[in-house]
Write an enzyme that holds these catalytic residues in place. Sequence first.
Site, short mmCIF file in Angstrom:
data_model
loop_
_atom_site.label_atom_id
_atom_site.label_comp_id
_atom_site.label_asym_id
_atom_site.label_seq_id
_atom_site.Cartn_x
_atom_site.Cartn_y
_atom_site.Cartn_z
CE1 TYR A 1 5.66 10.18 -3.02
CE2 TYR A 1 3.22 9.17 -2.98
CZ TYR A 1 4.37 10.35 -3.23
OH TYR A 1 3.93 11.24 -3.97
CG ASP B 1 9.09 0.66 6.79
OD1 ASP B 1 8.84 -0.51 6.24
OD2 ASP B 1 8.42 1.58 6.76
CG PHE C 1 2.73 6.64 7.44
CD1 PHE C 1 1.87 7.63 6.51
CD2 PHE C 1 3.47 7.11 8.46
CE1 PHE C 1 2.16 8.96 6.89
CE2 PHE C 1 3.69 8.52 8.79
CZ PHE C 1 2.89 9.32 7.80
CB SER D 1 -7.82 5.49 1.57
OG SER D 1 -8.22 5.38 0.26
CB THR E 1 -10.82 3.64 -1.16
OG1 THR E 1 -11.42 2.65 -1.90
CG2 THR E 1 -10.10 2.97 0.44
CE1 TYR F 1 -4.73 0.40 1.24
CE2 TYR F 1 -6.49 1.22 -0.32
CZ TYR F 1 -5.20 1.23 0.49
OH TYR F 1 -4.90 2.50 0.77
CE LYS G 1 -5.49 2.40 4.13
NZ LYS G 1 -4.42 2.46 4.93
CG ASN H 1 -5.69 9.90 -6.22
OD1 ASN H 1 -6.91 9.65 -5.57
ND2 ASN H 1 -5.66 8.73 -7.24
CG ASN I 1 -0.96 4.11 -7.44
OD1 ASN I 1 -0.22 3.46 -6.40
ND2 ASN I 1 -2.34 4.22 -6.89
NE ARG J 1 -7.02 0.57 -11.76
CZ ARG J 1 -5.81 1.37 -11.29
NH1 ARG J 1 -4.86 1.14 -11.47
NH2 ARG J 1 -6.42 2.72 -10.48
N GLY K 1 -13.34 -2.05 -11.11
CA GLY K 1 -13.32 -1.15 -9.73
C GLY K 1 -13.18 0.22 -9.60
P1 NAD Z 1 4.02 2.60 1.25
O1 NAD Z 1 3.97 1.15 0.84
O2 NAD Z 1 5.17 3.29 0.49
O3 NAD Z 1 4.34 2.72 2.60
C1 NAD Z 1 3.86 1.79 3.61
C2 NAD Z 1 5.16 1.66 4.59
O4 NAD Z 1 4.81 0.54 5.71
C3 NAD Z 1 6.26 0.88 3.90
O5 NAD Z 1 7.49 1.47 4.08
C4 NAD Z 1 6.19 -0.71 4.09
O6 NAD Z 1 7.44 -1.29 4.15
C5 NAD Z 1 5.67 -0.44 5.81
N1 NAD Z 1 5.03 -1.69 6.13
C6 NAD Z 1 3.85 -2.43 5.74
N2 NAD Z 1 3.48 -3.38 6.63
C7 NAD Z 1 4.25 -3.25 7.48
C8 NAD Z 1 4.50 -4.01 8.67
N3 NAD Z 1 3.73 -4.97 9.06
N4 NAD Z 1 5.41 -3.78 9.51
C9 NAD Z 1 6.19 -2.78 9.42
N5 NAD Z 1 6.14 -1.82 8.32
C10 NAD Z 1 5.13 -2.04 7.43
O7 NAD Z 1 2.74 3.49 1.11
P2 NAD Z 1 2.43 4.82 1.09
O8 NAD Z 1 1.89 5.25 -0.02
O9 NAD Z 1 3.27 5.82 1.95
O10 NAD Z 1 1.21 4.81 2.17
C11 NAD Z 1 1.02 5.00 3.64
C12 NAD Z 1 -0.43 4.55 4.23
O11 NAD Z 1 -1.23 5.33 3.31
C13 NAD Z 1 -0.74 3.22 3.90
O12 NAD Z 1 -1.81 2.78 4.84
C14 NAD Z 1 -1.71 3.36 2.40
O13 NAD Z 1 -2.75 2.60 2.55
C15 NAD Z 1 -2.48 4.83 2.85
N6 NAD Z 1 -2.88 5.45 1.78
C16 NAD Z 1 -1.90 5.70 0.53
C17 NAD Z 1 -2.58 6.33 -0.39
C18 NAD Z 1 -1.66 6.43 -1.72
O14 NAD Z 1 -2.17 6.94 -2.68
N7 NAD Z 1 -0.24 6.46 -1.67
C19 NAD Z 1 -3.83 6.69 -0.54
C20 NAD Z 1 -4.74 6.38 0.39
C21 NAD Z 1 -4.05 5.90 1.68
N1 UFG Z 2 -4.64 4.58 -14.52
C1 UFG Z 2 -4.34 4.48 -15.86
N2 UFG Z 2 -3.21 3.96 -15.96
C2 UFG Z 2 -2.42 3.48 -15.14
C3 UFG Z 2 -2.86 3.59 -13.97
C4 UFG Z 2 -3.69 4.39 -13.53
O1 UFG Z 2 -5.31 5.10 -16.76
O2 UFG Z 2 -1.50 2.80 -15.38
C5 UFG Z 2 -5.96 5.54 -14.07
C6 UFG Z 2 -6.78 4.73 -13.38
O3 UFG Z 2 -7.61 4.17 -14.09
C7 UFG Z 2 -7.19 6.05 -12.66
C8 UFG Z 2 -6.46 7.16 -12.30
O4 UFG Z 2 -5.37 6.72 -13.53
O5 UFG Z 2 -8.40 6.64 -13.13
C9 UFG Z 2 -5.64 7.01 -11.03
O6 UFG Z 2 -5.20 5.67 -10.75
P1 UFG Z 2 -4.36 5.39 -9.51
O7 UFG Z 2 -4.16 3.80 -9.33
O8 UFG Z 2 -3.20 6.41 -9.51
O9 UFG Z 2 -5.31 5.74 -8.22
P2 UFG Z 2 -6.65 5.53 -7.78
O10 UFG Z 2 -7.48 6.67 -7.64
O11 UFG Z 2 -7.25 4.19 -8.68
O12 UFG Z 2 -6.22 4.64 -6.26
C10 UFG Z 2 -6.07 5.52 -5.25
C11 UFG Z 2 -4.99 5.07 -4.13
C12 UFG Z 2 -5.71 3.64 -3.71
C13 UFG Z 2 -7.30 3.90 -2.88
C14 UFG Z 2 -8.08 4.70 -4.03
C15 UFG Z 2 -9.52 4.95 -3.65
O13 UFG Z 2 -3.84 4.64 -4.87
O14 UFG Z 2 -5.13 3.60 -2.51
O15 UFG Z 2 -7.39 5.80 -4.57
O16 UFG Z 2 -10.28 4.78 -4.55
F1 UFG Z 2 -7.91 2.95 -2.40
#
Ligand code: NAD
Ligand code: UFG
Length: 341
Positions: free
Chosen positions: A11, A31, A80, A124, A126, A149, A153, A179, A199, A292, A294
Site C-alpha cells: 500500500y 517484494d 517497507f 510507526s 505505535t 508487531y 518496530k 494513520n 483497519n 478492541r 490494545g
Molecule cells: P503492506 O503489507 O501493504 O506492504 C508491505 C509489503 O512488504 C507487502 O507488499 C509485502 O508483500 C511485502 N513484504 C513483507 N514481508 C516481505 C519479505 N520478507 N520479503 C519481501 N517482501 C515482503 O503494508 P503497508 O501499509 O504498505 O506498510 C508498509 C510498512 O509501513 C510496513 O513496515 C508497516 O509496518 C509500516 N506501517 C504501516 C502503517 C499503516 O497504517 N499502513 C502504519 C505504520 C507503519
Molecule cells: N476501528 C473500528 N472498527 C474497525 C476497525 C477499526 O472501530 O473495524 C477503530 C479502531 O478501534 C481505532 C480506529 O478505528 O480506534 C483506527 O483503527 P485502525 O486499525 O485503522 O488503526 P490503529 O490506529 O489501530 O492502527 C494503526 C496501524 C498500526 C499501528 C497502530 C499504532 O494500523 O500499524 O496504528 O498504534 F501499529
Amino acid sequence: MTILLAGGAGYIGSHTAVSLLEAGHDVVIVDNYINSSPAAVDRVEELTGRTVTRYRADVTDKAAMTAIFAENTIDCVIHFAGLKAVGESGRVPLRYYRNNLDTTLTLLECMAAAGVKRIVFSSSATVYGDENPVPYVETMRRGGSSHPYGWTKIMMEQIFEDTAKADSDLSVVLLRYFNPIGAHPSGRLGEDPRGVPNNLMPYITQVAVGRRDRLTVFGGDYPTPDGTCRRDYLHIMDLAEGHLRAVEYAMAHTGTEVFNLGTGTPYSVLEIVHAFESASGVAIPCTIGPRRPGDLPQFWADPSKAERVLGWKARRSLEDMCRDSWNWQRQNPMGYGENKE
Ligand code: NAD
Ligand code: UFG
C-alpha cells in the site's frame, strides 16, 4: 537517483513509487507479494509511464538480496517490507519477529557489503507506547507495546540506531507514520487488504461497496469528545511525498533522524464515518461494539519537525482522503482481484 523499495508493491510502497518516479528517480522494487499483488506495480508503471525494475524475492533471502545489490547501483533504500497486522502478530509472534527483524538485518548487511549508506525506514506511531502524552513529539522516549508487531518496530528502530552509531557514514531516517488512508486520485492504486480488513478505512469502503454488512465501532465509551477513539489520519499521497523529502534528507546527512508523519489533527471513528458518508453519498450502517484490546483512546502527531527540517506538511483534507478511498474501492470493488497472489 536509484532507490530500492523493499516491500514496494504494498500500500505505502506503491504510492511512494509513483511519487519517486514522478520526481525523476529510478525505482527498484523487491517484494515477495505476501501481502500485495504484482498488479500494483503494473499500475505504478501505467500511471507514471515509467518502467520499474522489479524482483520477486524475499528480503530475508541473503543470496537473492546480495545479487540484487550487485545488479543495481542503489543510492538509497526504503524499507517497507514487513508484516503489519497487530492482532495476527499476537497469534503468530515468531513469524512477526522473524520476518520483520530479519528483513531489517538482511538489508543492513547487504547494504554494508555493497557500500550503500542511506536508508529510510517505515516506523510507526505505535513506538510511543501508552506512557507518552499527546501529541507525540520525536524527543519522547520510545514506550513499550501491547503486541509483537509494535515490539518489532521498537526493536528495529534500536537496531538502526546502533548500526548508525557504529558506522559514521550511515544515514538512517526513521519515519513514524500515523494513520495513512486514501488512495491515488486516479483510483488505480489503493489499499487492498487480504481477508477481513483490520483497519478502519478499508472496512468502511468494503461496507460501502457491499462486501460487508456493517461496521462495528470498537468502543463508544472512551474518554474522548464522542466516546470513540481518535487518530491522526493522513492522505497516502502526502505520506508518499514525505518519503521523497526523507530520501533527499538521507542523501545529505549522516546519523539517525526521526520524523513523525501525520497532520497533527485527530478525528474520531464516528467523524471518519460521517466524513466518508458525505464524501461518497453512501450510508455506512454501524454498531457500537466492545473495545478492541490494545487500542489507545487517542493519539496524534506533533508534525512540526518534519515541516521545519524536511519542508514537508500534509496538504490534503479529510474530504480528499474519503473521496479518494471511495474512488479506489468503487472502481476496484475486489481490489486487485484475481491478480492477487
Ligand atoms: P503492506 O503489507 O501493504 O506492504 C508491505 C509489503 O512488504 C507487502 O507488499 C509485502 O508483500 C511485502 N513484504 C513483507 N514481508 C516481505 C519479505 N520478507 N520479503 C519481501 N517482501 C515482503 O503494508 P503497508 O501499509 O504498505 O506498510 C508498509 C510498512 O509501513 C510496513 O513496515 C508497516 O509496518 C509500516 N506501517 C504501516 C502503517 C499503516 O497504517 N499502513 C502504519 C505504520 C507503519
Ligand atoms: N476501528 C473500528 N472498527 C474497525 C476497525 C477499526 O472501530 O473495524 C477503530 C479502531 O478501534 C481505532 C480506529 O478505528 O480506534 C483506527 O483503527 P485502525 O486499525 O485503522 O488503526 P490503529 O490506529 O489501530 O492502527 C494503526 C496501524 C498500526 C499501528 C497502530 C499504532 O494500523 O500499524 O496504528 O498504534 F501499529
